[in-house]
Design a protein around this motif. Structure first.
Motif, PDB file in Angstrom:
ATOM      1  N   VAL A 340       0.829  -1.204   0.000  1.00 33.37           N
ATOM      2  CA  VAL A 340       0.000   0.000   0.000  1.00 33.37           C
ATOM      3  C   VAL A 340       0.861   1.250   0.000  1.00 33.37           C
ATOM      4  N   GLY A 341       1.967   1.214   0.726  1.00 33.51           N
ATOM      5  CA  GLY A 341       2.851   2.375   0.752  1.00 33.51           C
ATOM      6  C   GLY A 341       3.423   2.694  -0.615  1.00 33.51           C
ATOM      7  N   HIS A 342       3.858   1.636  -1.356  1.00 33.09           N
ATOM      8  CA  HIS A 342       4.361   1.857  -2.712  1.00 33.09           C
ATOM      9  C   HIS A 342       3.263   2.359  -3.641  1.00 33.09           C
ATOM     10  N   ALA A 343       2.051   1.825  -3.480  1.00 32.76           N
ATOM     11  CA  ALA A 343       0.953   2.236  -4.357  1.00 32.76           C
ATOM     12  C   ALA A 343       0.599   3.698  -4.134  1.00 32.76           C
ATOM     13  N   ARG A 344       0.539   4.113  -2.881  1.00 30.48           N
ATOM     14  CA  ARG A 344       0.165   5.494  -2.588  1.00 30.48           C
ATOM     15  C   ARG A 344       1.264   6.486  -2.947  1.00 30.48           C
ATOM     16  N   SER A 345       2.493   6.047  -2.916  1.00 31.75           N
ATOM     17  CA  SER A 345       3.598   6.951  -3.249  1.00 31.75           C
ATOM     18  C   SER A 345       3.800   7.094  -4.749  1.00 31.75           C
ATOM     19  N   GLY A 346       3.060   6.285  -5.563  1.00 29.27           N
ATOM     20  CA  GLY A 346       3.210   6.365  -7.013  1.00 29.27           C
ATOM     21  C   GLY A 346       4.296   5.488  -7.577  1.00 29.27           C
ATOM     22  N   TYR A 347       4.812   4.556  -6.764  1.00 28.46           N
ATOM     23  CA  TYR A 347       5.915   3.694  -7.205  1.00 28.46           C
ATOM     24  C   TYR A 347       5.497   2.819  -8.374  1.00 28.46           C
ATOM     25  N   TYR A 348       4.215   2.411  -8.402  1.00 26.20           N
ATOM     26  CA  TYR A 348       3.740   1.523  -9.454  1.00 26.20           C
ATOM     27  C   TYR A 348       3.144   2.276 -10.646  1.00 26.20           C
ATOM     28  N   ASP A 349       3.119   3.582 -10.602  1.00 29.51           N
ATOM     29  CA  ASP A 349       2.491   4.341 -11.684  1.00 29.51           C
ATOM     30  C   ASP A 349       3.279   4.173 -12.982  1.00 29.51           C
ATOM     31  N   GLY A 350       2.564   3.826 -14.061  1.00 26.86           N
ATOM     32  CA  GLY A 350       3.197   3.697 -15.368  1.00 26.86           C
ATOM     33  C   GLY A 350       4.030   2.448 -15.574  1.00 26.86           C
ATOM     34  N   VAL A 351       3.987   1.513 -14.605  1.00 25.20           N
ATOM     35  CA  VAL A 351       4.776   0.286 -14.725  1.00 25.20           C
ATOM     36  C   VAL A 351       4.064  -0.693 -15.659  1.00 25.20           C
ATOM     37  N   VAL A 352       4.810  -1.356 -16.541  1.00 28.38           N
ATOM     38  CA  VAL A 352       4.227  -2.274 -17.519  1.00 28.38           C
ATOM     39  C   VAL A 352       4.126  -3.680 -16.926  1.00 28.38           C
ATOM     40  N   PHE A 353       3.313  -4.510 -17.570  1.00 28.16           N
ATOM     41  CA  PHE A 353       3.285  -5.939 -17.267  1.00 28.16           C
ATOM     42  C   PHE A 353       4.402  -6.597 -18.090  1.00 28.16           C
ATOM     43  N   HIS A 354       5.511  -6.924 -17.417  1.00 29.88           N
ATOM     44  CA  HIS A 354       6.688  -7.401 -18.144  1.00 29.88           C
ATOM     45  C   HIS A 354       6.650  -8.899 -18.411  1.00 29.88           C
ATOM     46  N   ARG A 355       5.698  -9.605 -17.831  1.00 27.97           N
ATOM     47  CA  ARG A 355       5.585 -11.049 -18.069  1.00 27.97           C
ATOM     48  C   ARG A 355       4.122 -11.429 -18.173  1.00 27.97           C
ATOM     49  N   ILE A 356       3.727 -11.981 -19.310  1.00 28.23           N
ATOM     50  CA  ILE A 356       2.340 -12.366 -19.543  1.00 28.23           C
ATOM     51  C   ILE A 356       2.317 -13.787 -20.096  1.00 28.23           C
ATOM     52  N   ILE A 357       1.657 -14.687 -19.371  1.00 26.26           N
ATOM     53  CA  ILE A 357       1.466 -16.067 -19.810  1.00 26.26           C
ATOM     54  C   ILE A 357      -0.034 -16.303 -19.913  1.00 26.26           C
ATOM     55  N   PRO A 358      -0.584 -16.355 -21.118  1.00 27.86           N
ATOM     56  CA  PRO A 358      -2.041 -16.487 -21.289  1.00 27.86           C
ATOM     57  C   PRO A 358      -2.587 -17.707 -20.544  1.00 27.86           C
ATOM     58  N   GLY A 359      -3.679 -17.463 -19.816  1.00 27.32           N
ATOM     59  CA  GLY A 359      -4.338 -18.525 -19.085  1.00 27.32           C
ATOM     60  C   GLY A 359      -3.639 -18.939 -17.814  1.00 27.32           C
ATOM     61  N   PHE A 360      -2.524 -18.278 -17.480  1.00 34.24           N
ATOM     62  CA  PHE A 360      -1.787 -18.695 -16.294  1.00 34.24           C
ATOM     63  C   PHE A 360      -1.464 -17.539 -15.354  1.00 34.24           C
ATOM     64  N   MET A 361      -0.761 -16.495 -15.846  1.00 36.11           N
ATOM     65  CA  MET A 361      -0.335 -15.444 -14.939  1.00 36.11           C
ATOM     66  C   MET A 361       0.066 -14.182 -15.706  1.00 36.11           C
ATOM     67  N   ILE A 362       0.060 -13.081 -14.973  1.00 31.00           N
ATOM     68  CA  ILE A 362       0.655 -11.826 -15.432  1.00 31.00           C
ATOM     69  C   ILE A 362       1.509 -11.298 -14.289  1.00 31.00           C
ATOM     70  N   GLN A 363       2.565 -10.613 -14.621  1.00 33.47           N
ATOM     71  CA  GLN A 363       3.500 -10.138 -13.600  1.00 33.47           C
ATOM     72  C   GLN A 363       3.855  -8.681 -13.856  1.00 33.47           C
ATOM     73  N   THR A 364       3.830  -7.876 -12.800  1.00 31.05           N
ATOM     74  CA  THR A 364       4.162  -6.446 -12.894  1.00 31.05           C
ATOM     75  C   THR A 364       4.695  -5.994 -11.550  1.00 31.05           C
ATOM     76  N   GLY A 365       5.040  -4.714 -11.472  1.00 28.78           N
ATOM     77  CA  GLY A 365       5.507  -4.154 -10.216  1.00 28.78           C
ATOM     78  C   GLY A 365       6.954  -3.742 -10.239  1.00 28.78           C
ATOM     79  N   ASP A 366       7.713  -4.161 -11.264  1.00 25.85           N
ATOM     80  CA  ASP A 366       9.135  -3.812 -11.361  1.00 25.85           C
ATOM     81  C   ASP A 366       9.290  -2.614 -12.280  1.00 25.85           C
ATOM     82  N   PRO A 367       9.742  -1.465 -11.776  1.00 22.74           N
ATOM     83  CA  PRO A 367       9.895  -0.281 -12.644  1.00 22.74           C
ATOM     84  C   PRO A 367      10.836  -0.495 -13.806  1.00 22.74           C
ATOM     85  N   LEU A 368      11.826  -1.429 -13.656  1.00 23.08           N
ATOM     86  CA  LEU A 368      12.772  -1.690 -14.733  1.00 23.08           C
ATOM     87  C   LEU A 368      12.216  -2.652 -15.774  1.00 23.08           C
TER      88      LEU A 368
END
Length: 370
Positions: A340-368
């Motif tokens: 919650v602290g990262h979300a409110r501070s804007g840490y996740y703003d504009g971050v892409v989903f860097h890993r997408i596996i259809p029907g299984f998972m999506i992954q995000t949260g890494d600014p790099l």
């Protein structure tokens, strides 16, 4: 009106013909026959001008809110000064010193409101955004307000659609003044004035303009539907709407004849008030700072932010919203606090989903993105 204190009223011809160039709604030929130089004489200037809708009937008025915090009411036909409504702080100081104060607030509450008025003056809000008085050539102090967007706010007064009342935002709420008797007939938002300093007003009349002849023809000659309370009962007030903006706030406030808190026994509780209000804007810097100050203690005595009551989060993406359920916040307070602290501070703003596996998972949260 301009920053030099000059007021101009143009004599607009009623037609495009050159013969009618002198025909207009104004009866005077020279500004010397009017009071349009009143602001220059007092070394002040207009920061807002409101014109009533009845000006074309020669009985209309226009009001000028000037930098000396006085509202001057002019007759539109003659441009003569009718009345001056004084909104300077010394007037309220005098009212507070009387034994039977008409404001209905104590000295502590008044001191808080007076401090906010001084902040507005320092922010040049009550000077129309002008940083230097063009008449006295004195530089005004310029303080950036703490809240976002406050330096773009402007004060605004307005007339009702009948032209009989003027609505004026003041330190005690929105005053409704009868311009015939020059008396305050109502104060809108008086109970909210301790938390909100209303600035900009817009009145939306509730009654629609009805062609009565056409309406009678459609209803077979019955006029009952035209009259409020068609059974001959008491006439109900129209559901007009007053929309106001407040200093340092990014939301608008709507007032009507119907009180959503009416019918409550005693003072309305917080849940009822929250059900009335719609709080849908993102928190600003001051909100985040205030939230960071409200901390508790865990079993080890360490500070823990009050995130334990949170149960879900919403991810705003370019393909829609994703609702995430926060599992067992009481069992994992540090994990919830971190997310919650990262979300409110804007840490996740504009971050892409860097890993997408259809029907299984999506992954995000890494600014790099790796």
């Amino acid at each position: 009106g301009d920053a030099g204190g000059t007021l101009e009223v143009w004599n607009v011809p009623l037609s495009s013909s050159a013969d009618d160039a002198s025909d207009g709604p104004l009866p005077f030929e020279s500004k010397l026959d009017t009071d349009l130089y009143a602001l220059i004489k007092k070394k002040t200037y207009a920061i807002d001008i409101a014109v009533s809708e009845t000006t074309k009937e020669r009985g209309g008025h226009f009001a000028v809110y000037s930098s000396d915090r006085k509202v001057r009411l002019f007759s539109f036909g003659s441009c003569k000064l009718v009345c001056i409504y004084d909104e300077r702080m010394k007037v309220y100081d005098r009212l507070l010193s009387t034994k039977s104060s008409a404001m209905g607030i104590d000295a502590i509450e008044y001191g808080k409101r007076a401090a906010l008025e001084r902040e507005m003056e320092d922010a040049c809000l009550l000077s129309g955004g002008v940083s230097t008085n063009p008449i006295t050539k004195q530089s005004l102090s310029m303080v950036t307000p703490a809240s976002e967007g406050s330096n773009h706010q402007r004060l605004h007064v307005t007339f009702d659609n009948t032209g009989k009342y003027i609505l004026l935002p003041t330190i005690v709420g929105v005053k409704v003044i009868n311009i015939k008797t020059h008396r305050v007939v109502a104060t809108v938002g008086k109970g909210d004035a301790s938390q909100l300093r209303f600035l900009h007003l817009t009145l939306c009349p509730g009654d629609a303009i009805i062609n009565q002849q056409m309406h009678l023809a459609r209803t077979g000659g019955s006029s009952a539907a035209i009259i409020h309370g068609g059974n001959g009962g008491e006439v109900e007030p129209n559901d007009s709407l007053l929309v106001a903006l407040a200093y340092g706030k990014r939301r608008f406030y709507a007032f009507s004849h119907r009180d959503p808190l009416a019918g409550q026994d005693g003072e309305p509780d917080e849940r009822t008030i929250l059900a009335r209000d719609v709080l849908n804007e993102a928190p600003d810097a001051s909100d985040l700072l205030e939230a960071s100050h409200h901390v508790g203690r865990d079993d080890d005595g360490a500070d823990v932010a009050p995130f334990l009551s949170l149960s879900k989060a919403i991810l705003r993406t370019t393909h829609g919203d994703v609702t995430v359920k926060l599992l067992a916040p009481k069992d994992t307070p540090r994990t919830i606090e971190n997310f919650v602290g990262h979300a409110r501070s804007g840490y996740y703003d504009g971050v892409v989903f860097h890993r997408i596996i259809p029907g299984f998972m999506i992954q995000t949260g890494d600014p790099l993105g790796d």
